[in-house]
Write an enzyme that holds these catalytic residues in place. Structure first.
Site, PDB file in Angstrom:
ATOM      1  N   THR A 235     -24.384 -41.190 -42.122  1.00 25.86           N
ATOM      2  CA  THR A 235     -23.491 -40.041 -42.247  1.00 25.86           C
ATOM      3  C   THR A 235     -22.143 -40.320 -41.600  1.00 25.86           C
ATOM      4  OG1 THR A 235     -25.392 -38.547 -42.180  1.00 25.86           O
ATOM      5  CG2 THR A 235     -23.236 -37.585 -41.750  1.00 25.86           C
ATOM      6  N   THR A 236     -22.169 -40.863 -40.377  1.00 25.08           N
ATOM      7  CA  THR A 236     -20.936 -41.159 -39.655  1.00 25.08           C
ATOM      8  C   THR A 236     -20.123 -42.235 -40.359  1.00 25.08           C
ATOM      9  OG1 THR A 236     -22.142 -40.607 -37.628  1.00 25.08           O
ATOM     10  CG2 THR A 236     -20.017 -41.687 -37.357  1.00 25.08           C
TER      11      THR A 236
ATOM     12  N   TYR B 146     -29.288 -31.391 -51.661  1.00 28.44           N
ATOM     13  CA  TYR B 146     -28.867 -30.546 -52.784  1.00 28.44           C
ATOM     14  C   TYR B 146     -30.050 -30.136 -53.666  1.00 28.44           C
ATOM     15  CZ  TYR B 146     -26.352 -28.385 -56.578  1.00 28.44           C
ATOM     16  OH  TYR B 146     -25.935 -27.481 -57.513  1.00 28.44           O
TER      17      TYR B 146
ATOM     18  N   TYR C  74     -34.943 -39.761 -41.890  1.00 28.61           N
ATOM     19  CA  TYR C  74     -33.784 -39.099 -41.278  1.00 28.61           C
ATOM     20  C   TYR C  74     -33.825 -37.629 -41.647  1.00 28.61           C
ATOM     21  CZ  TYR C  74     -28.756 -38.206 -40.325  1.00 28.61           C
ATOM     22  OH  TYR C  74     -27.564 -37.706 -39.879  1.00 28.61           O
TER      23      TYR C  74
ATOM     24  N   ARG D  13     -27.479 -30.483 -42.853  1.00 29.49           N
ATOM     25  CA  ARG D  13     -26.646 -31.101 -43.881  1.00 29.49           C
ATOM     26  C   ARG D  13     -27.319 -31.105 -45.246  1.00 29.49           C
ATOM     27  NH1 ARG D  13     -22.014 -34.382 -43.133  1.00 29.49           N
ATOM     28  NH2 ARG D  13     -21.420 -34.641 -40.950  1.00 29.49           N
TER      29      ARG D  13
ATOM     30  N   LYS E  80     -35.568 -40.300 -37.335  1.00 25.51           N
ATOM     31  CA  LYS E  80     -34.379 -39.822 -36.635  1.00 25.51           C
ATOM     32  C   LYS E  80     -34.380 -38.311 -36.795  1.00 25.51           C
ATOM     33  CE  LYS E  80     -29.331 -39.680 -36.774  1.00 25.51           C
ATOM     34  NZ  LYS E  80     -28.090 -40.114 -37.493  1.00 25.51           N
TER      35      LYS E  80
ATOM     36  N   ILE F  79     -29.908 -42.401 -32.176  1.00 25.14           N
ATOM     37  CA  ILE F  79     -28.959 -42.919 -33.151  1.00 25.14           C
ATOM     38  C   ILE F  79     -27.733 -42.045 -32.997  1.00 25.14           C
ATOM     39  CG2 ILE F  79     -28.478 -43.251 -35.608  1.00 25.14           C
ATOM     40  CD1 ILE F  79     -31.423 -43.947 -35.973  1.00 25.14           C
TER      41      ILE F  79
END
Length: 294
Positions: free
Chosen positions: A46-47, A109, A135, A140, A163, A205
């Site tokens: 993501t980052t 989504y 994850y 999100r 994570k 993380i």
């Protein structure tokens, strides 16, 4: 055996103004992380703005990180997708270019039922041989991995960790109570590193590690080494900075912070944009208080 113990950095993807990846700068960031004892590199998560990178660029970033790192720490590749076939393609490609493991976000989504999550992750796991970190970041994705689903997936040979970025410590405690010793939990939230370590977690993380890698590494190693007071001091001492790093959607503040530190990592990719002035002042204040800028 754990993929890593300690602090793995969710590395930003440095970019030129035209949106292309600045690989020379990526090498500089990787060396900065390794010289400050980061325990793993997470590339194109993501980052790292994976959602706005083409598959080709994403795989090239992973390949480049593997080459630069040269086995010094594990390289974990973001390879998640809301399309199982696409996820398999990405994960397979990451394995081919040398990633030590993949980090797979839940389908977003379109979401998935818990049964669908089991089918999705199992299909990807059967297509690769390297380890998988689940994850979970429902804020999100709109999709949560339930503890019993984590338990079921932990039975798949190469699904070895999660994570957890749900922020739900009760859920994380339930996961810890269900899984065996060979399955690892990593914090996905920098403000919850110690609470998750206290439940048996192996590390974090981290977004924070982009700007404070040594301190984040030390926070984990102190706690696991028995210096709980020292770890608490580090965790509480960085709360203001963590809050500032998330005062706008990640990775806008952390890329801005790296620019303020002189790393010139470039802009975020659209639709992410420059910080609002009031939030920028909040970030600068927190960075000054923490000693990252003068």
């Amino acid at each position: 055996m754990s993929i890593f113990t300690g602090a793995g950095v969710a590395l930003v993807t440095p970019t030129f103004p035209d949106g292309t990846v600045n690989f020379e700068k990526m090498k500089e960031l990787i060396e900065f992380q390794l010289s400050n004892e980061s325990d793993a590199l997470i590339i194109c998560g993501t980052t790292g703005e994976a959602s706005t990178l083409s598959d080709e660029v994403q795989i090239e970033c992973v390949r480049f990180a593997v080459e630069v790192t040269n086995g010094r720490v594990p390289v974990i590749a973001g390879a998640g997708s809301n399309d199982t076939a696409h996820c398999i393609e990405l994960a397979t490609a990451c394995e081919k270019v040398g990633a030590d493991a993949v980090l797979l976000v839940t389908p977003y989504y379109n979401k998935a039922t818990q049964k669908g999550l089991i089918l999705h992750y199992t299909a990807v796991a059967e297509s690769i041989s390297i380890p998988i970190i689940l994850y979970n970041v429902p804020g999100r994705t709109g999709c949560n991995i339930a503890p019993k689903t984590v338990l079921e997936l932990s039975k798949v040979k190469n699904i070895v960790a999660v994570k957890e970025a749900s922020g739900n410590l009760s859920q994380i405690a339930e996961i810890a109570s269900l899984i065996g010793p060979d399955f690892d939990i990593y914090s996905g939230n920098d403000d919850q590193i110690l609470p998750i370590l206290s439940l048996g977690g192996k590390g974090v993380i981290s977004v924070l590690s982009n700007v404070a890698p040594k301190q984040t590494h030390d926070m984990v190693t102190k706690f696991l080494g028995g210096d709980v007071k020292g770890a608490i001091d580090l965790q509480l001492g960085v709360i203001e900075l963590i809050s500032a790093l998330f005062c706008e959607v990640n990775p806008i503040p952390v890329k801005t912070a790296l620019d303020l530190m002189g790393y010139e990592v470039g802009p975020c990719r659209m639709p992410l944009c420059a910080m609002e002035d009031k939030n920028l002042e909040t970030l600068k204040k927190a960075m000054k208080n923490y000693g990252l800028i003068s």
